[in-house]
Scaffold this active site. Structure first.
Site, PDB file in Angstrom:
ATOM      1  N   CYS A 128      -5.255   9.013 -46.438  1.00 30.16           N
ATOM      2  CA  CYS A 128      -6.133   8.444 -45.881  1.00 30.16           C
ATOM      3  C   CYS A 128      -6.650   9.601 -44.328  1.00 30.16           C
ATOM      4  O   CYS A 128      -5.382   9.829 -43.832  1.00 30.16           O
ATOM      5  CB  CYS A 128      -5.503   7.115 -45.640  1.00 30.16           C
ATOM      6  SG  CYS A 128      -6.509   6.327 -44.384  1.00 30.16           S
ATOM      7  N   LYS A 188      -2.460  -2.330  -2.665  1.00 30.61           N
ATOM      8  CA  LYS A 188      -1.917  -1.778  -3.636  1.00 30.61           C
ATOM      9  C   LYS A 188      -1.834  -0.716  -4.430  1.00 30.61           C
ATOM     10  O   LYS A 188      -3.393  -1.256  -5.418  1.00 30.61           O
ATOM     11  CB  LYS A 188      -0.972  -3.322  -4.523  1.00 30.61           C
ATOM     12  CG  LYS A 188       0.160  -2.740  -5.654  1.00 30.61           C
ATOM     13  CD  LYS A 188       0.619  -4.059  -6.112  1.00 30.61           C
ATOM     14  CE  LYS A 188       2.412  -3.525  -6.895  1.00 30.61           C
ATOM     15  NZ  LYS A 188       2.257  -2.756  -7.719  1.00 30.61           N
ATOM     16  N   CYS A 217      -9.197  -0.359 -47.443  1.00 29.96           N
ATOM     17  CA  CYS A 217      -9.260   0.501 -46.632  1.00 29.96           C
ATOM     18  C   CYS A 217     -10.532   1.157 -45.801  1.00 29.96           C
ATOM     19  O   CYS A 217     -11.152   1.375 -46.755  1.00 29.96           O
ATOM     20  CB  CYS A 217      -8.303   2.006 -46.240  1.00 29.96           C
ATOM     21  SG  CYS A 217      -8.301   3.380 -44.868  1.00 29.96           S
ATOM     22  N   LEU A 254       8.122  -3.527  -5.893  1.00 29.50           N
ATOM     23  CA  LEU A 254       8.604  -4.424  -5.151  1.00 29.50           C
ATOM     24  C   LEU A 254       8.722  -6.197  -6.226  1.00 29.50           C
ATOM     25  O   LEU A 254       7.514  -6.050  -7.524  1.00 29.50           O
ATOM     26  CB  LEU A 254       6.507  -4.347  -4.724  1.00 29.50           C
ATOM     27  CG  LEU A 254       6.664  -3.830  -3.570  1.00 29.50           C
ATOM     28  CD1 LEU A 254       5.607  -3.233  -3.942  1.00 29.50           C
ATOM     29  CD2 LEU A 254       7.054  -4.340  -2.470  1.00 29.50           C
ATOM     30  N   ASP A 282      -3.127   1.276  -7.673  1.00 34.16           N
ATOM     31  CA  ASP A 282      -2.811   1.528  -9.341  1.00 34.16           C
ATOM     32  C   ASP A 282      -2.816   2.855  -9.635  1.00 34.16           C
ATOM     33  O   ASP A 282      -3.579   3.018 -10.254  1.00 34.16           O
ATOM     34  CB  ASP A 282      -4.134   0.745  -9.750  1.00 34.16           C
ATOM     35  CG  ASP A 282      -3.734   0.119 -11.470  1.00 34.16           C
ATOM     36  OD1 ASP A 282      -2.025   0.361 -11.238  1.00 34.16           O
ATOM     37  OD2 ASP A 282      -3.991  -0.479 -11.837  1.00 34.16           O
ATOM     38  N   TYR A 336     -18.999  27.696   1.616  1.00 32.67           N
ATOM     39  CA  TYR A 336     -19.180  28.336   1.250  1.00 32.67           C
ATOM     40  C   TYR A 336     -18.466  29.614   2.038  1.00 32.67           C
ATOM     41  O   TYR A 336     -17.325  29.956   1.770  1.00 32.67           O
ATOM     42  CB  TYR A 336     -20.679  29.303   1.424  1.00 32.67           C
ATOM     43  CG  TYR A 336     -20.772  30.422   0.943  1.00 32.67           C
ATOM     44  CD1 TYR A 336     -20.973  30.992  -0.419  1.00 32.67           C
ATOM     45  CD2 TYR A 336     -20.827  31.765   1.889  1.00 32.67           C
ATOM     46  CE1 TYR A 336     -20.339  32.378  -0.192  1.00 32.67           C
ATOM     47  CE2 TYR A 336     -20.890  32.656   1.557  1.00 32.67           C
ATOM     48  CZ  TYR A 336     -21.242  33.712   0.485  1.00 32.67           C
ATOM     49  OH  TYR A 336     -20.972  34.494   0.497  1.00 32.67           O
ATOM     50  N   CYS A 386      -2.788   0.920 -44.326  1.00 32.81           N
ATOM     51  CA  CYS A 386      -3.523   0.972 -45.547  1.00 32.81           C
ATOM     52  C   CYS A 386      -2.042   1.599 -46.064  1.00 32.81           C
ATOM     53  O   CYS A 386      -1.541   3.420 -45.540  1.00 32.81           O
ATOM     54  CB  CYS A 386      -4.914   2.331 -45.153  1.00 32.81           C
ATOM     55  SG  CYS A 386      -4.461   3.585 -46.268  1.00 32.81           S
ATOM     56  N   GLU A 396      -1.776  -3.937   3.300  1.00 36.95           N
ATOM     57  CA  GLU A 396      -1.658  -2.996   2.326  1.00 36.95           C
ATOM     58  C   GLU A 396      -2.149  -2.915   0.805  1.00 36.95           C
ATOM     59  O   GLU A 396      -2.037  -3.699   0.346  1.00 36.95           O
ATOM     60  CB  GLU A 396      -0.150  -1.697   1.982  1.00 36.95           C
ATOM     61  CG  GLU A 396      -0.451  -0.766   3.679  1.00 36.95           C
ATOM     62  CD  GLU A 396       0.979  -0.532   3.780  1.00 36.95           C
ATOM     63  OE1 GLU A 396       1.120   0.098   2.195  1.00 36.95           O
ATOM     64  OE2 GLU A 396       2.289  -0.410   4.332  1.00 36.95           O
ATOM     65  N   CYS A 452     -10.650   5.490 -47.019  1.00 38.76           N
ATOM     66  CA  CYS A 452     -10.095   5.531 -48.561  1.00 38.76           C
ATOM     67  C   CYS A 452     -10.568   4.742 -49.131  1.00 38.76           C
ATOM     68  O   CYS A 452     -10.168   5.319 -50.675  1.00 38.76           O
ATOM     69  CB  CYS A 452      -8.883   6.400 -47.911  1.00 38.76           C
ATOM     70  SG  CYS A 452      -7.824   5.118 -47.613  1.00 38.76           S
ATOM     71  N   ASP A 479     -14.440  28.903   0.721  1.00 37.71           N
ATOM     72  CA  ASP A 479     -14.826  29.602  -0.414  1.00 37.71           C
ATOM     73  C   ASP A 479     -14.164  30.596  -0.214  1.00 37.71           C
ATOM     74  O   ASP A 479     -13.276  31.556  -0.634  1.00 37.71           O
ATOM     75  CB  ASP A 479     -15.541  29.218  -1.482  1.00 37.71           C
ATOM     76  CG  ASP A 479     -15.584  28.390  -2.065  1.00 37.71           C
ATOM     77  OD1 ASP A 479     -13.831  27.221  -2.111  1.00 37.71           O
ATOM     78  OD2 ASP A 479     -16.541  27.294  -2.717  1.00 37.71           O
ATOM     79  N   LYS A 515      -0.457 -10.361  -7.013  1.00 37.58           N
ATOM     80  CA  LYS A 515      -1.567  -9.301  -7.760  1.00 37.58           C
ATOM     81  C   LYS A 515      -2.618 -10.071  -8.013  1.00 37.58           C
ATOM     82  O   LYS A 515      -2.841 -11.524  -7.884  1.00 37.58           O
ATOM     83  CB  LYS A 515      -0.611  -9.242  -9.522  1.00 37.58           C
ATOM     84  CG  LYS A 515       0.367  -8.161  -8.938  1.00 37.58           C
ATOM     85  CD  LYS A 515       0.405  -7.067  -9.186  1.00 37.58           C
ATOM     86  CE  LYS A 515       0.571  -6.869 -10.882  1.00 37.58           C
ATOM     87  NZ  LYS A 515       0.921  -5.389 -11.414  1.00 37.58           N
ATOM     88  N   ARG A 561       8.827   9.088 -10.253  1.00 35.23           N
ATOM     89  CA  ARG A 561       9.341   7.856  -9.955  1.00 35.23           C
ATOM     90  C   ARG A 561      11.070   7.495 -11.016  1.00 35.23           C
ATOM     91  O   ARG A 561      12.218   7.413 -10.283  1.00 35.23           O
ATOM     92  CB  ARG A 561       8.681   6.738  -9.663  1.00 35.23           C
ATOM     93  CG  ARG A 561       9.903   5.765  -9.765  1.00 35.23           C
ATOM     94  CD  ARG A 561       8.686   3.882  -9.440  1.00 35.23           C
ATOM     95  NE  ARG A 561       9.800   3.238  -9.620  1.00 35.23           N
ATOM     96  CZ  ARG A 561      10.716   2.514 -10.553  1.00 35.23           C
ATOM     97  NH1 ARG A 561      10.330   2.885 -11.537  1.00 35.23           N
ATOM     98  NH2 ARG A 561      11.132   1.382  -9.967  1.00 35.23           N
ATOM     99  N   TYR A 607       5.218   4.767   2.675  1.00 31.58           N
ATOM    100  CA  TYR A 607       7.139   4.594   2.946  1.00 31.58           C
ATOM    101  C   TYR A 607       7.257   5.807   3.286  1.00 31.58           C
ATOM    102  O   TYR A 607       6.728   6.929   2.732  1.00 31.58           O
ATOM    103  CB  TYR A 607       7.582   4.165   1.538  1.00 31.58           C
ATOM    104  CG  TYR A 607       8.250   3.166   1.746  1.00 31.58           C
ATOM    105  CD1 TYR A 607       8.818   2.039   1.943  1.00 31.58           C
ATOM    106  CD2 TYR A 607       9.655   3.909   1.062  1.00 31.58           C
ATOM    107  CE1 TYR A 607       9.275   1.341   2.057  1.00 31.58           C
ATOM    108  CE2 TYR A 607      10.540   3.070   1.153  1.00 31.58           C
ATOM    109  CZ  TYR A 607      11.317   1.867   1.004  1.00 31.58           C
ATOM    110  OH  TYR A 607      12.152   1.501   0.865  1.00 31.58           O
TER     111      TYR A 607
END
Ligand code: IVH
Length: 677
Positions: free
Chosen positions: A426, A112, A402, A81, A114, A32, A420, A110, A405, A35, A308, A133, A222
């Site tokens: 459709c 990796k 399908c 890498l 994702d 609070y 389809c 370290e 439809c 804020d 990995k 990147r 890095y």
């Protein structure tokens, strides 16, 4: 204190509180109180915008709207890498390193992460620029969005150098991802597939305030710059943490390969407990002098490797198959499975890809399927456990009509899949076209998501992309959709109130400024992706000229092959499509390339259509660029219209033969340079 001093003092104090909270996990004031300080600063900055500081914590809340992200060249290319899934290869890596390095080696292990890589440039202690990147050589300037990420310091402390670059990963923690998806589902919008793609998409949002809400995190890995003085990677990270960066939560200095493998095993089993996704372990030589000695290839450093983790696999019983019809009519079979826990979530559905895959795995009704989750959150079927097949089970029969439809499905020899053919009528194909039209890379109407588009479609007010531009406030205000109750969730109603309607109409209006190439992509012509749309826009300049092009003319464009040319030609020869294009033109969308003022370097090749083939002293794309800069046009195939065949080394004999048959002059690279002179 005057306003300027007050702003400076508040900026400094709040930044310190941010540091305590996000970097040290040790807040000293309540949420609070925090804020209140932030509100006070925001009010002062509104009153005296000239005194707002570049590192103001109010930027964390966002508020910037970026129309187009500028492309920026990286000072040093962003390498990737070398990856391996094999422990033996990690041991080989270690042996190579020990042969190359003079002294004993110390590794830093370290996680990796994702997520998506980011480059942060700091100048005089302030975050100057943040760049994605991209292709490794150049990326997008996403500074305003990155400033909302709380763990990216805006201002440094201590004895930092004047100019340096930090690289790391932007990711979306599980908690934020789950929260975002539950909000989306609440709005009737398609949930995002996985945290990595969501983090990547979030960085490209136009409104930084929305990025701020997404709760992205930054993990440092890095630093680069001639003014940095640390001797090892580990010391560099320690130094960065003294300047205000968050030290990676999990990181270890290890001297021997067995220790490295132990670290790998430990985190392979403990990764489920982390609050974010990792997909492996990165092993780096810590000493910078040794890194230099060991060197790099053009793509990867030789002093680091990423191990990995293998995808997790589970077996589960096939309950039924849903057939989903996509935007282009392709029918995708999706398996409904008995729920199984897999890599941190419960899996109930998995893609069966297409008819061929079902046949290849010889899937039978009630089979036990093997499901895998790799880097993706959407699991895939990787096989069948035939030993569990019931004796009277029948092979799965792919549907013939399908499910949406009722039209008889067709298969197309060039494409893997059954589709389809009822393109214009459709429902999922229409809805898919609408969703594609508003997408970020197309018209970018981000006030409309899939949920709202569906609502407009179901209400019958938008049945075609052109209908967006005739929408009236009265037609959509108060529209509601009932979302049926599900397992543990009661029935819900989503509706369009005043504010959403206003945003939707403003977003639609804004989209009229989208450049021609994006409009062209947004039309959803089969096989016309972003790149092709760009090339078409550049070559023809306007929709009128494109609509009149023959298949032969279309084939003149570099990389436009027969299938693409045919698809474009058919699109513009369908009266329904032409009517749609006319409506969009009347709505004043950009139907021609705007003159950007960029002048060609010369006009020596004006009117010349050139086919470039073989190898040259500079990359072929650079040659093609030069042709355009000098007023010429590129084509991929030789035809009667071709002015020259520019022949490089190792050009195939067929091209020369074709040129001879048609009497097309063949020129060498030297002759080409002479022409430009
Ligand atoms: S070091 C020279 N460390 O993995 C390469 N990368 O293919 C420097 N990544 O693009 C990268 N966690 O986005 C490094 N602890 C970590 C990482 C990491 C994730 C990503 C990074 C890079 C990709 C490597």
């Amino acid at each position: 204190m005057n306003a300027k001093e007050q702003i400076a003092a508040l900026t400094e104090a709040i930044n310190r509180h941010n540091y305590n909270y996000y970097m040290l996990d040790n807040p000293v004031i309540s949420d609070y109180e925090y804020d209140m300080l932030l509100q006070e600063l925001a009010a002062l900055e509104r009153q005296y915008p000239e005194w707002a500081l570049p590192d103001s914590p109010t930027q964390r809340i966002g508020g910037t709207v970026t129309k187009q992200f500028a492309t920026v060249q990286h000072q040093f290319p962003m390498l990737s890498l070398a990856n391996t899934y094999s422990e033996a290869e990690v041991e080989d890596f270690d042996s190579r390193i020990r042969q190359l390095a003079d002294l004993p080696v110390e590794y830093v292990c370290e996680l990796k992460y994702d997520g998506v890589a980011i480059s942060l440039i700091y100048s005089e202690g302030r975050l100057l620029r943040a760049v994605t990147r991209g292709d490794g050589v150049q990326g997008d300037d996403v500074t305003a969005n990155i400033k909302t990420v709380k763990t990216v310091p805006l201002k440094l402390q201590g004895d930092y150098p004047d100019f340096f670059e930090v690289r790391g990963e932007i990711l979306m923690p599980h908690k934020q991802f789950a929260q975002l998806n539950s909000e989306r589902e609440e709005m009737g919008e398609q949930p995002f597939a996985n945290p990595r793609n969501t983090a990547s998409g979030s960085l490209k949002l136009q409104e930084s305030a929305e990025v701020a809400r997404r709760g992205l995190d930054f993990k440092l890995y890095y630093a680069l710059g001639s003014e940095l003085t640390a001797a090892t990677h580990y010391d560099q990270l320690m130094q960065l943490s003294r300047w205000g960066f968050k030290m990676p939560d999990i990181i270890e200095k290890i001297g021997d390969i067995q220790g490295v493998l132990n670290f790998v095993h430990e985190w392979d089993s403990k990764r489920k407990m982390l609050p974010y996704d990792i997909d492996g372990i990165v092993i780096k030589v810590s000493d910078y002098a040794q890194q230099q000695q060991i060197g790099a290839t053009s793509k990867n450093p030789r002093w680091a490797i990423a191990y990995k983790f293998k995808a997790e696999r589970q077996a589960s019983k096939l309950l039924s198959i849903d057939y989903q019809v996509g935007r282009t009519g392709i029918v995708t079979p999706v398996a409904n499975l008995a729920p199984v826990p897999l890599a941190g979530s419960i899996v109930k559905r998995a893609s069966l890809h297409n008819k061929d895959i079902i046949a290849q795995f010889n899937v039978h009704e009630g089979d036990t399927l093997l499901v895998e989750k790799g880097g993706e959150v959407i699991p895939k079927i990787v096989g069948v456990d035939e030993s569990k097949r019931l004796p009277d089970a029948l092979p799965v029969a792919f549907i013939t009509h399908c499910p949406e439809c009722g039209t008889e499905l067709r298969s197309n020899e060039d494409e893997a899949g059954i589709f389809c053919p009822n393109e214009q009528h459709c429902p999922p194909q229409i809805r898919g076209r609408l969703e594609h039209f508003i997408a970020r890379k197309a018209m970018n109407i981000d006030s409309l998501g899939e949920g709202k588009v569906n609502l407009l479609y179901q209400a019958g007010v938008v049945r075609d992309i052109a209908d967006f531009y005739t929408l009236k406030r009265e037609q959509i205000l108060g529209l509601e959709k009932v979302i049926a109750a599900e397992e543990d969730k009661p029935e819900r109603i989503i509706g369009l109130r005043e504010k959403s309607v206003e945003n939707i109409l403003a977003g639609i209006e804004r989209s009229k400024q989208a450049p021609f190439e994006r409009v062209l992509f947004a039309l959803g012509i089969r096989h016309v992706g972003e790149t092709t749309a760009k090339k078409l826009a550049r070559h023809f300049g306007s929709i009128d000229r494109l609509a009149c092009a023959s298949v032969d003319e279309l084939l003149q464009i570099a990389d436009v092959g027969g299938q693409v040319a045919q698809s474009i030609y058919s699109y513009f020869n369908d009266p329904e499509n032409l009517e749609r294009v006319i409506k969009l033109k009347e709505a004043q969308l950009q139907m021609a390339v705007q003159d950007t003022g960029s002048q060609p370097v010369s006009r020596v090749l004006e009117g010349k259509i050139i086919v470039v083939s073989g190898l040259f002293s500079i990359p072929r794309d650079a040659i093609k660029e030069l042709i355009e800069q000098h007023g010429g046009k590129n084509a991929s195939a030789i035809s009667k219209q071709t002015s020259y065949l520019l022949a490089g080394e190792k050009m195939g004999p067929e091209k020369r033969k074709k040129a001879e048959t048609l009497g097309t002059p063949v020129i060498s690279e030297t002759e080409f340079w002479k022409m430009l002179e």
